[in-house]
Enzyme design. Sequence first.
Site, PDB file in Angstrom:
ATOM      1  N   TYR A 128      25.528 -88.151  33.312  1.00 55.12           N
ATOM      2  CA  TYR A 128      26.297 -86.540  33.482  1.00 55.12           C
ATOM      3  C   TYR A 128      26.327 -85.763  32.894  1.00 55.12           C
ATOM      4  CZ  TYR A 128      28.907 -88.683  37.609  1.00 55.12           C
ATOM      5  OH  TYR A 128      29.133 -88.840  38.813  1.00 55.12           O
ATOM      6  N   ARG A 163      23.837 -83.378  33.670  1.00 55.05           N
ATOM      7  CA  ARG A 163      24.149 -82.892  34.751  1.00 55.05           C
ATOM      8  C   ARG A 163      24.930 -81.115  34.859  1.00 55.05           C
ATOM      9  NH1 ARG A 163      26.626 -85.885  39.371  1.00 55.05           N
ATOM     10  NH2 ARG A 163      26.287 -83.620  41.108  1.00 55.05           N
ATOM     11  N   HIS A 168      36.682 -83.316  44.426  1.00 53.80           N
ATOM     12  CA  HIS A 168      36.074 -83.483  43.934  1.00 53.80           C
ATOM     13  C   HIS A 168      36.189 -84.172  42.106  1.00 53.80           C
ATOM     14  CE1 HIS A 168      33.899 -85.194  48.223  1.00 53.80           C
ATOM     15  NE2 HIS A 168      34.642 -86.091  47.452  1.00 53.80           N
ATOM     16  N   CYS A 197      39.929 -89.107  29.500  1.00 47.70           N
ATOM     17  CA  CYS A 197      40.696 -90.302  28.834  1.00 47.70           C
ATOM     18  C   CYS A 197      40.445 -91.694  29.848  1.00 47.70           C
ATOM     19  CB  CYS A 197      41.003 -90.677  27.459  1.00 47.70           C
ATOM     20  SG  CYS A 197      41.142 -92.249  26.664  1.00 47.70           S
ATOM     21  N   CYS A 211      43.008 -92.265  20.718  1.00 46.18           N
ATOM     22  CA  CYS A 211      43.178 -93.754  20.991  1.00 46.18           C
ATOM     23  C   CYS A 211      42.746 -94.912  21.449  1.00 46.18           C
ATOM     24  CB  CYS A 211      44.169 -93.274  22.800  1.00 46.18           C
ATOM     25  SG  CYS A 211      43.312 -93.704  23.912  1.00 46.18           S
ATOM     26  N   ALA A 220      22.615 -70.204  52.271  1.00 47.89           N
ATOM     27  CA  ALA A 220      23.687 -69.518  52.246  1.00 47.89           C
ATOM     28  C   ALA A 220      24.092 -68.378  51.502  1.00 47.89           C
ATOM     29  CB  ALA A 220      24.988 -70.789  51.766  1.00 47.89           C
TER      30      ALA A 220
HETATM   31  P1  OAD Z   1      24.832 -83.121  50.165  1.00 44.98           P
HETATM   32  O1  OAD Z   1      23.519 -82.912  49.482  1.00 44.98           O
HETATM   33  O2  OAD Z   1      25.599 -84.666  51.041  1.00 44.98           O
HETATM   34  O3  OAD Z   1      24.597 -81.731  51.535  1.00 44.98           O
HETATM   35  C1  OAD Z   1      23.846 -80.516  51.732  1.00 44.98           C
HETATM   36  C2  OAD Z   1      24.201 -79.684  52.716  1.00 44.98           C
HETATM   37  O4  OAD Z   1      23.754 -78.843  52.398  1.00 44.98           O
HETATM   38  C3  OAD Z   1      23.197 -80.342  53.554  1.00 44.98           C
HETATM   39  O5  OAD Z   1      23.322 -80.346  55.120  1.00 44.98           O
HETATM   40  C4  OAD Z   1      21.799 -79.361  53.643  1.00 44.98           C
HETATM   41  O6  OAD Z   1      21.144 -79.129  54.814  1.00 44.98           O
HETATM   42  C5  OAD Z   1      22.733 -78.335  53.476  1.00 44.98           C
HETATM   43  N1  OAD Z   1      21.831 -76.813  52.169  1.00 44.98           N
HETATM   44  C6  OAD Z   1      21.101 -77.271  51.330  1.00 44.98           C
HETATM   45  N2  OAD Z   1      20.497 -76.352  50.661  1.00 44.98           N
HETATM   46  C7  OAD Z   1      21.264 -74.934  51.641  1.00 44.98           C
HETATM   47  C8  OAD Z   1      21.228 -73.685  51.145  1.00 44.98           C
HETATM   48  N3  OAD Z   1      20.557 -73.243  50.342  1.00 44.98           N
HETATM   49  N4  OAD Z   1      22.022 -72.988  52.098  1.00 44.98           N
HETATM   50  C9  OAD Z   1      22.553 -73.997  52.959  1.00 44.98           C
HETATM   51  N5  OAD Z   1      22.610 -75.337  53.557  1.00 44.98           N
HETATM   52  C10 OAD Z   1      21.997 -75.976  52.648  1.00 44.98           C
HETATM   53  O7  OAD Z   1      26.341 -82.221  50.143  1.00 44.98           O
HETATM   54  P2  OAD Z   1      27.876 -82.271  50.563  1.00 44.98           P
HETATM   55  O8  OAD Z   1      28.219 -82.999  51.683  1.00 44.98           O
HETATM   56  O9  OAD Z   1      28.388 -81.277  49.512  1.00 44.98           O
HETATM   57  O10 OAD Z   1      30.309 -86.884  45.838  1.00 44.98           O
HETATM   58  O11 OAD Z   1      28.039 -84.504  49.879  1.00 44.98           O
HETATM   59  C11 OAD Z   1      29.423 -85.157  49.524  1.00 44.98           C
HETATM   60  C12 OAD Z   1      29.686 -85.781  48.428  1.00 44.98           C
HETATM   61  O12 OAD Z   1      28.031 -86.492  48.997  1.00 44.98           O
HETATM   62  C13 OAD Z   1      29.520 -84.733  47.312  1.00 44.98           C
HETATM   63  O13 OAD Z   1      30.508 -83.606  46.809  1.00 44.98           O
HETATM   64  C14 OAD Z   1      29.323 -85.829  46.335  1.00 44.98           C
HETATM   65  C15 OAD Z   1      28.489 -86.419  47.154  1.00 44.98           C
HETATM   66  O14 OAD Z   1      27.723 -88.323  47.104  1.00 44.98           O
HETATM   67  C16 OAD Z   1      30.523 -87.481  44.991  1.00 44.98           C
HETATM   68  O15 OAD Z   1      30.071 -87.845  44.117  1.00 44.98           O
HETATM   69  C17 OAD Z   1      32.132 -88.311  45.466  1.00 44.98           C
END
Ligand code: OAD
Length: 246
Positions: free
Chosen positions: A63, A66, A115, A123, A147, A228
């Site tokens: 992390y 990241r 999230h 902590c 703690c 996007a």
């Molecule tokens: P994903 O990585 O699952 O999906 C990203 C989406 O963005 C995909 O549908 C891609 O096609 C699209 N994409 C990529 N680049 C793009 C761009 N430049 N413009 C437009 N679209 C684009 O990410 P999330 O849907 O955010 O959770 O994933 C949901 C959750 O899964 C995250 O919050 C995380 C992960 O595991 C946790 O860690 C709890």
Amino acid sequence: MSSVEGAVRAARRAVVFTGAGISQESGIGTFRGPGGLWERFRPEEVATPEAFAARPELVARWYAERFAAMRAAVPNPGHRAIASWEALFPSLVVVTQNIDRLHQRAGSRDVLELHGTLWVSRCARCRREVATESLPPAEPPPARCDCGGMFRPGVVWFGEALPLDVFARAEAEVAAADLFVAVGTSATVWPAAGLIELAAASGALLVEVNRDETPMSRLAALTRRGAAGEELPRLGEEWGRWRSPS
Ligand code: OAD
């Protein structure tokens, strides 16, 4: 006038629901798809409470890397377009699954972080929250609380509940929205993805901006297939024309 144009002209409450895809053009990797984080790492090894309990140093280092990348990243035209839409609609709420705070840094004022965020650490024992940036470097990581507990990232891990108050407000905003725009999310992670169905059931106009097709696509009244950072400013220009008094 098309039905989409009519609905955008009439919209009073907009919700923009975002995922990792919106930050992709800021250099932050997505989770799924080619090159995605979950292709190189197994979520259960780095993003669960069990992983942190078993190997806190490894999880903390992962992390920290990241967080360094997020800190160095800057908002892109997609984030900025969404922030500018606050001038277009009487109410605009961003509901994000992202933990990078790029929406806030682009100027969005009402952001619900489903999230959590990496900018906050908590902590694991007494639950005290601090700014991640304020934590002294620890070798080995993670940093320790007064703690004696270990600081963990303020994000939601797999198997954990979403922050209840945040999710409740997101549901209320989505249920009341007349315009719902999903950007860069694979719409596969629950309960966040359930907000899309809720928006559809509540009668909002559904718009999807995504490079690829998703389970949401079939529900969307308007789809923009592309990056996007290019599509959102374009939509904003069009909507600005529709909504400015003629
Ligand atoms: P994903 O990585 O699952 O999906 C990203 C989406 O963005 C995909 O549908 C891609 O096609 C699209 N994409 C990529 N680049 C793009 C761009 N430049 N413009 C437009 N679209 C684009 O990410 P999330 O849907 O955010 O959770 O994933 C949901 C959750 O899964 C995250 O919050 C995380 C992960 O595991 C946790 O860690 C709890």
